[in-house]
Structure formats: structure tokens, C-alpha cells
Design an enzyme around this catalytic site. Sequence first.
Site, PDB file in Angstrom:
ATOM      1  N   ASP A 206       0.134  -3.562  10.698  1.00  0.00           N
ATOM      2  CA  ASP A 206      -1.100  -4.331  10.524  1.00  0.00           C
ATOM      3  C   ASP A 206      -2.218  -3.667  11.299  1.00  0.00           C
ATOM      4  O   ASP A 206      -1.999  -3.174  12.406  1.00  0.00           O
ATOM      5  CB  ASP A 206      -0.911  -5.763  11.054  1.00  0.00           C
ATOM      6  CG  ASP A 206      -0.436  -6.681   9.962  1.00  0.00           C
ATOM      7  OD1 ASP A 206      -1.243  -7.011   9.073  1.00  0.00           O
ATOM      8  OD2 ASP A 206       0.756  -7.037   9.973  1.00  0.00           O
TER       9      ASP A 206
ATOM     10  N   ASN B 201       0.832  -1.199   0.000  1.00  0.00           N
ATOM     11  CA  ASN B 201       0.000   0.000   0.000  1.00  0.00           C
ATOM     12  C   ASN B 201       0.876   1.262   0.000  1.00  0.00           C
ATOM     13  O   ASN B 201       1.468   1.619   1.022  1.00  0.00           O
ATOM     14  CB  ASN B 201      -0.890  -0.059   1.260  1.00  0.00           C
ATOM     15  CG  ASN B 201      -1.861   1.087   1.333  1.00  0.00           C
ATOM     16  OD1 ASN B 201      -1.631   2.150   0.758  1.00  0.00           O
ATOM     17  ND2 ASN B 201      -2.938   0.885   2.064  1.00  0.00           N
TER      18      ASN B 201
ATOM     19  N   GLU C 127       0.473 -14.906   6.186  1.00  0.00           N
ATOM     20  CA  GLU C 127      -0.060 -14.379   7.454  1.00  0.00           C
ATOM     21  C   GLU C 127      -0.425 -15.554   8.346  1.00  0.00           C
ATOM     22  O   GLU C 127      -1.254 -16.374   7.949  1.00  0.00           O
ATOM     23  CB  GLU C 127      -1.321 -13.540   7.200  1.00  0.00           C
ATOM     24  CG  GLU C 127      -1.041 -12.221   6.557  1.00  0.00           C
ATOM     25  CD  GLU C 127      -1.975 -11.105   7.045  1.00  0.00           C
ATOM     26  OE1 GLU C 127      -2.760 -11.336   7.985  1.00  0.00           O
ATOM     27  OE2 GLU C 127      -1.883 -10.018   6.471  1.00  0.00           O
TER      28      GLU C 127
HETATM   29  P1  IMP Z   1      -4.314  -3.474   7.063  1.00  0.00           P
HETATM   30  O1  IMP Z   1      -3.607  -4.439   7.949  1.00  0.00           O
HETATM   31  O2  IMP Z   1      -3.955  -2.042   7.328  1.00  0.00           O
HETATM   32  O3  IMP Z   1      -4.228  -3.839   5.606  1.00  0.00           O
HETATM   33  O4  IMP Z   1      -5.850  -3.549   7.433  1.00  0.00           O
HETATM   34  C1  IMP Z   1      -6.582  -4.763   7.359  1.00  0.00           C
HETATM   35  C2  IMP Z   1      -8.045  -4.476   7.105  1.00  0.00           C
HETATM   36  O5  IMP Z   1      -8.554  -3.733   8.231  1.00  0.00           O
HETATM   37  C3  IMP Z   1      -8.361  -3.622   5.898  1.00  0.00           C
HETATM   38  O6  IMP Z   1      -8.574  -4.387   4.755  1.00  0.00           O
HETATM   39  C4  IMP Z   1      -9.651  -2.937   6.313  1.00  0.00           C
HETATM   40  O7  IMP Z   1     -10.704  -3.816   6.074  1.00  0.00           O
HETATM   41  C5  IMP Z   1      -9.519  -2.780   7.807  1.00  0.00           C
HETATM   42  N1  IMP Z   1      -9.063  -1.448   8.169  1.00  0.00           N
HETATM   43  C6  IMP Z   1      -7.863  -1.128   8.760  1.00  0.00           C
HETATM   44  N2  IMP Z   1      -7.776   0.186   8.974  1.00  0.00           N
HETATM   45  C7  IMP Z   1      -8.916   0.723   8.509  1.00  0.00           C
HETATM   46  C8  IMP Z   1      -9.419   2.056   8.452  1.00  0.00           C
HETATM   47  O8  IMP Z   1      -8.791   3.041   8.856  1.00  0.00           O
HETATM   48  N3  IMP Z   1     -10.650   2.203   7.898  1.00  0.00           N
HETATM   49  C9  IMP Z   1     -11.393   1.164   7.436  1.00  0.00           C
HETATM   50  N4  IMP Z   1     -10.982  -0.090   7.454  1.00  0.00           N
HETATM   51  C10 IMP Z   1      -9.744  -0.309   7.995  1.00  0.00           C
END
Ligand code: IMP
Length: 222
Positions: free
Chosen positions: A70, A10, A38
Site C-alpha cells: 500500500d 495492478n 480497506e
Molecule cells: P497504492 O496503494 O499503491 O494503490 O497507491 C494509492 C494511491 O497513492 C494511488 O492511487 C496514487 O494516487 C498514490 N500513489 C502511490 N504511489 C504513487 C506514485 O509513485 N506516484 C503517484 N501517485 C502515487
Amino acid sequence: MARIHFLTGNAGKVDEAVHHLAPLGHDVVQLSIDGIVEPQAEELETVARAKLEQAKAHLPDPNDWLMVEDAGLFVEALDGFPGVYSSYALSTLGCHGLLRLLDHLHSEDLHVEAGLRRAEFRAVAALMTPQGTFIGEGACLGRIAPALDGEGGFGFDPVFIPRDLDLSGQPAEIGVQGEVSTHGRTFAAVDMDLKGKFSHRTEALQDLLAQLGTADEAASAS
Ligand code: IMP
């Protein structure tokens, strides 16, 4: 000051990390590796540490630092689900599915008492350095909305209403209007600047930075 390889697909997360770490002299670059697994774990920290272990062999220089981050949505009435499974839950259940699940579980109570829809976003930022691994944590308290609200944001933003914050950035008492507020709207219904004031990710990075600062002070005192 170090070169920090940030393991993420990202680019937006990299920009955010640069924003916090570049002013301190750190050089943040994105690291993309295929095949990172994971683990099935309850805690974000466990997942983050497992990713660090898998990725460390890919560092171009062993003195470089490695970072992962994460996040997930933890819903109290669902015992923390979707939590570490948030990405999977979003692509299978989606926001509508999450609402249906909550409505189905505790049909009436959940509508009557907003407290029973309590939820929080949590984030962990994990940094592996030659001196050791540092874990920063952040959280954004709130609740699950009764229905989808707003067109913006990503992930579970359309169903998450953050708790107001007071002037020092701490969650205000429930029922008390805070200085920072979405006025009952979800993250998807407010602009990015306002959402950023509540960010679990920013808090995790700041926690990490505070620990690095403490470690630096200890190292220069010895
Ligand atoms: P990641 O580990 O940051 O990729 O987050 C994993 C998942 O958590 C994402 O695919 C979202 O579904 C959810 N998520 C994490 N942070 C946010 C946020 O700030 N807004 C909305 N969904 C979030």
C-alpha cells in the site's frame, strides 16, 4: 524459497515484485480477490495487515506466502492528508484539487517557503509467512509543486517533486544539488528510470528482503 501470492489489481506492481524476488528463488503470482475492504485507519501498515487477514483464507496452500503493498502521498501542511486516502482523494480532488487546497490553506507562506509544501510518498510491503508477518517500509521525500508539471507518470506524479539524492541514495540536504536529481521537475516530467531511483515501493520491498534475510540467518543459526 516460496510461492508468494501478491494481492493486487495492478500487474505493474507484480512485475516489480518479480524483479526483486525472483532472483532470490521466490515465485511471485498475482492474487485478485473481490470484496477486500480497506479499513478506515491512519497508517498504511494497519491497512496492509487488515488486507492480509482478509485474504489469507484464499491461499491455495497454507504454506504459501501472501503479500500486499500500500502506498500514499502524505502532505505535511495537511497533517498527512491524503495519506491512506490517496486513491480516493485522487479520484475526487485530483491533482488540481490538492493544489487548490494547499493554496487556500496557507496562501502566501506556501509560495514563499518551499519547505512548507513538504510531502512524501510512503509505501508499506507486508508479507505473511508461516513464520510470521514482515513489514517493509519505504519513503520518498519531496514537496508539492506550485503547479502541475509534466505529462507522464500516474496518480499524484504531476504535483510531486522529489528531494535530490546523494550517491548512496539518501536524500540530499535541502538546497544542495544531489547526484540524482529531477532538477526541480515533478515525477510526471521525468522518465521512468529516473523516477525508479527514488521509488518508495522499491525501498519497501528492499526493506522486506533485508528482514527476510535476517530471519533466514537466525533460523539457520539455531
Ligand atoms: P497504492 O496503494 O499503491 O494503490 O497507491 C494509492 C494511491 O497513492 C494511488 O492511487 C496514487 O494516487 C498514490 N500513489 C502511490 N504511489 C504513487 C506514485 O509513485 N506516484 C503517484 N501517485 C502515487
